[in-house]
Design a protein around this motif. Sequence first.
Motif, mmCIF file in Angstrom:
data_model
loop_
_atom_site.group_PDB
_atom_site.id
_atom_site.type_symbol
_atom_site.label_atom_id
_atom_site.label_comp_id
_atom_site.label_asym_id
_atom_site.label_seq_id
_atom_site.Cartn_x
_atom_site.Cartn_y
_atom_site.Cartn_z
ATOM 1 N N THR A 4 0.846 -1.192 0.000
ATOM 2 C CA THR A 4 0.000 0.000 0.000
ATOM 3 C C THR A 4 0.883 1.244 0.000
ATOM 4 O O THR A 4 2.092 1.178 0.258
ATOM 5 C CB THR A 4 -0.887 0.020 1.258
ATOM 6 O OG1 THR A 4 -0.030 0.059 2.405
ATOM 7 C CG2 THR A 4 -1.815 -1.180 1.320
ATOM 8 N N HIS A 5 0.261 2.387 -0.260
ATOM 9 C CA HIS A 5 0.996 3.645 -0.187
ATOM 10 C C HIS A 5 1.501 3.898 1.229
ATOM 11 O O HIS A 5 2.552 4.513 1.423
ATOM 12 C CB HIS A 5 0.117 4.808 -0.662
ATOM 13 C CG HIS A 5 -0.059 4.821 -2.135
ATOM 14 N ND1 HIS A 5 -1.157 4.287 -2.761
ATOM 15 C CD2 HIS A 5 0.748 5.278 -3.127
ATOM 16 C CE1 HIS A 5 -1.035 4.427 -4.068
ATOM 17 N NE2 HIS A 5 0.108 5.024 -4.320
ATOM 18 N N GLU A 8 4.678 2.049 1.341
ATOM 19 C CA GLU A 8 5.650 2.710 0.463
ATOM 20 C C GLU A 8 6.256 3.922 1.164
ATOM 21 O O GLU A 8 7.446 4.188 1.033
ATOM 22 C CB GLU A 8 4.991 3.149 -0.842
ATOM 23 C CG GLU A 8 4.744 2.033 -1.815
ATOM 24 C CD GLU A 8 4.137 2.515 -3.123
ATOM 25 O OE1 GLU A 8 4.064 3.744 -3.360
ATOM 26 O OE2 GLU A 8 3.732 1.653 -3.911
ATOM 27 N N VAL A 73 -0.057 13.166 -0.559
ATOM 28 C CA VAL A 73 -0.505 11.796 -0.806
ATOM 29 C C VAL A 73 -1.984 11.751 -1.186
ATOM 30 O O VAL A 73 -2.339 11.326 -2.290
ATOM 31 C CB VAL A 73 -0.229 10.878 0.421
ATOM 32 C CG1 VAL A 73 -0.724 9.468 0.164
ATOM 33 C CG2 VAL A 73 1.253 10.883 0.772
ATOM 34 N N LEU A 77 -3.245 11.336 -5.102
ATOM 35 C CA LEU A 77 -3.791 10.006 -5.403
ATOM 36 C C LEU A 77 -5.256 10.087 -5.804
ATOM 37 O O LEU A 77 -5.707 9.351 -6.688
ATOM 38 C CB LEU A 77 -3.625 9.069 -4.210
ATOM 39 C CG LEU A 77 -2.198 8.629 -3.896
ATOM 40 C CD1 LEU A 77 -2.165 7.800 -2.614
ATOM 41 C CD2 LEU A 77 -1.607 7.845 -5.050
ATOM 42 N N TRP A 83 -5.099 5.362 -6.188
ATOM 43 C CA TRP A 83 -5.276 4.446 -5.056
ATOM 44 C C TRP A 83 -5.230 3.000 -5.531
ATOM 45 O O TRP A 83 -5.673 2.688 -6.622
ATOM 46 C CB TRP A 83 -6.607 4.710 -4.358
ATOM 47 C CG TRP A 83 -6.672 6.035 -3.676
ATOM 48 C CD1 TRP A 83 -7.312 7.157 -4.125
ATOM 49 C CD2 TRP A 83 -6.065 6.402 -2.432
ATOM 50 N NE1 TRP A 83 -7.139 8.188 -3.243
ATOM 51 C CE2 TRP A 83 -6.383 7.757 -2.189
ATOM 52 C CE3 TRP A 83 -5.285 5.721 -1.502
ATOM 53 C CZ2 TRP A 83 -5.948 8.430 -1.056
ATOM 54 C CZ3 TRP A 83 -4.858 6.396 -0.372
ATOM 55 C CH2 TRP A 83 -5.190 7.737 -0.155
ATOM 56 N N ASP A 88 -5.932 0.251 0.574
ATOM 57 C CA ASP A 88 -5.002 1.374 0.516
ATOM 58 C C ASP A 88 -5.623 2.607 1.162
ATOM 59 O O ASP A 88 -4.991 3.293 1.972
ATOM 60 C CB ASP A 88 -4.652 1.636 -0.952
ATOM 61 C CG ASP A 88 -3.422 2.488 -1.136
ATOM 62 O OD1 ASP A 88 -2.545 2.491 -0.253
ATOM 63 O OD2 ASP A 88 -3.325 3.135 -2.192
ATOM 64 N N SER A 166 5.067 6.412 -9.436
ATOM 65 C CA SER A 166 4.378 6.507 -8.153
ATOM 66 C C SER A 166 3.994 7.956 -7.968
ATOM 67 O O SER A 166 4.766 8.848 -8.273
ATOM 68 C CB SER A 166 5.270 6.054 -7.011
ATOM 69 O OG SER A 166 4.636 6.296 -5.780
ATOM 70 N N HIS A 178 8.542 3.617 -6.155
ATOM 71 C CA HIS A 178 7.458 2.694 -6.405
ATOM 72 C C HIS A 178 8.032 1.293 -6.425
ATOM 73 O O HIS A 178 8.905 1.015 -7.217
ATOM 74 C CB HIS A 178 6.787 3.024 -7.738
ATOM 75 C CG HIS A 178 5.555 2.260 -7.978
ATOM 76 N ND1 HIS A 178 4.413 2.478 -7.247
ATOM 77 C CD2 HIS A 178 5.274 1.268 -8.849
ATOM 78 C CE1 HIS A 178 3.465 1.637 -7.677
ATOM 79 N NE2 HIS A 178 3.978 0.912 -8.640
#
Length: 182
Positions: A4-5, A8, A73, A77, A83, A88, A166, A178
């Motif tokens: 997931t972000h 990350e 973010v 996104l 997403w 996420d 990303s 990413h």
Amino acid sequence: MYMTHYMELLTTTSNLLIFMALPVVLAETAAITELVILFSKKSSKTISFVNKLSCILGAAVFLLIDLYIFREVIIPLSENSGWYGLIDKIAVGFYVLGGIIMIALGVVSLNFFGEFLGRRLQGGIRVGLLAAFLVISHVAMIAGMADPRLDSDYRILTEENAVSSSVMSEHNPSTFSHVHSH
């Protein structure tokens, strides 16, 4: 590896310290000292000071983190359909919600409502906010560690619909990368 972000964001040491270690140390210090205050027969000025300081610093840290997460973010996104699905969104959303709870705890710790609420009710609110933070932050961590492909809405980024490798790497390529391998 698919992540997931939320995960990350935590893949670099500096981000791990800023977005996980610092807030967790402050929140856990607040929780432990709150329990000591709650269960001790005599109040300790040192414990009360550490408690108040950790709550106020935690609120300040989370205010800055939440503002960053929204700007760098959530907004990008959402604008770019970046997403990886509901898992996420839950991970990032609950992380931000935990920050909002800590900000509320900081406001209560500044004693803005002291005379109105009274000491006992204010203590109950503080314990409730800390308990809520612990639950919410664990939901964020669990969702953040989940494989986003478990979500039926998971979308695999392709060259046709990817805005970049990303969304987060657009803003600071040396900090975020990413890590999905397709």
